[in-house]
Design a protein around this motif. Structure first.
Motif, PDB file in Angstrom:
ATOM      1  N   ILE A 246      65.862  -2.368  30.605  1.00  0.00           N
ATOM      2  CA  ILE A 246      66.527  -3.469  29.904  1.00  0.00           C
ATOM      3  C   ILE A 246      68.028  -3.223  29.836  1.00  0.00           C
ATOM      4  O   ILE A 246      68.826  -4.146  30.036  1.00  0.00           O
ATOM      5  N   VAL A 247      68.436  -1.992  29.605  1.00  0.00           N
ATOM      6  CA  VAL A 247      69.870  -1.673  29.589  1.00  0.00           C
ATOM      7  C   VAL A 247      70.490  -1.989  30.945  1.00  0.00           C
ATOM      8  O   VAL A 247      71.589  -2.543  31.018  1.00  0.00           O
ATOM      9  N   ARG A 248      69.795  -1.678  32.035  1.00  0.00           N
ATOM     10  CA  ARG A 248      70.322  -2.005  33.376  1.00  0.00           C
ATOM     11  C   ARG A 248      70.499  -3.512  33.537  1.00  0.00           C
ATOM     12  O   ARG A 248      71.498  -3.970  34.084  1.00  0.00           O
ATOM     13  N   GLN A 249      69.542  -4.295  33.054  1.00  0.00           N
ATOM     14  CA  GLN A 249      69.655  -5.748  33.130  1.00  0.00           C
ATOM     15  C   GLN A 249      70.833  -6.247  32.287  1.00  0.00           C
ATOM     16  O   GLN A 249      71.593  -7.115  32.712  1.00  0.00           O
ATOM     17  N   LEU A 250      70.981  -5.691  31.091  1.00  0.00           N
ATOM     18  CA  LEU A 250      72.053  -6.111  30.194  1.00  0.00           C
ATOM     19  C   LEU A 250      73.427  -5.765  30.758  1.00  0.00           C
ATOM     20  O   LEU A 250      74.389  -6.515  30.562  1.00  0.00           O
TER      21      LEU A 250
END
Length: 154
Positions: free
Chosen positions: A89-93
């Motif tokens: 999720i951090v990579r997507q954000l």
């Protein structure tokens, strides 16, 4: 305390007063700082250099009006994440321009996001997009109405 080359640097009252004065006006000259703190210019310069060398002061910056005007609608979004999906999720954000900062926490929420958009409609779209990420199970968002103090680089 700050560790520097194996040594521990202890911040004393004068260091804390200097840091406080710099937070109020990072453009103040050495002479102005010396006068406010009742110190010599040489002492102020030496302390600033020591604080920078120790990593306590990371740098100085200018925040322009246009930097803030680009994102007049700001908010904090707290995310609850299922399982071990936080890294994904951090990579997507990280790929989203509206996400200005991502913080991990140890409380009720797994991530706290700082968001900035040009309008409420744009913020709503960003919130909807993030809520649809696989693994996001709960969220809470608060609008930031006014900033009374900010020491961070925007």
């Amino acid at each position: 305390m700050v560790k520097m080359s194996g040594r521990v640097i202890v911040l004393d009252k004068v260091d804390l007063e200097l840091i406080s004065a710099l937070r109020r006006d990072a453009r103040a000259s050495l002479s102005e700082l010396a006068q406010k703190l009742g110190l010599s210019r040489t002492t102020v310069r030496a302390r600033m250099e020591r604080l920078a060398a120790s990593g306590e002061i990371l740098g100085f910056t200018v925040v322009l009006k246009e930097d803030v005007a680009d994102h007049p609608v700001r908010g904090l979004m707290m995310l609850g994440i299922e399982g071990r999906g936080a890294d994904r999720i951090v990579r997507q954000l990280n790929g989203m321009p509206a996400v200005q900062a991502i913080h991990t926490t140890n409380g009720k929420w797994d991530l706290v996001l700082e968001l900035g958009t040009p309008s409420l409609e744009a913020l709503d779209a960003v919130l909807s997009q993030i809520r649809r990420f696989d693994g996001v199970v709960t969220s809470e968002t608060n609008l930031l109405l006014a900033t009374r103090k900010s020491a961070k680089i925007r």
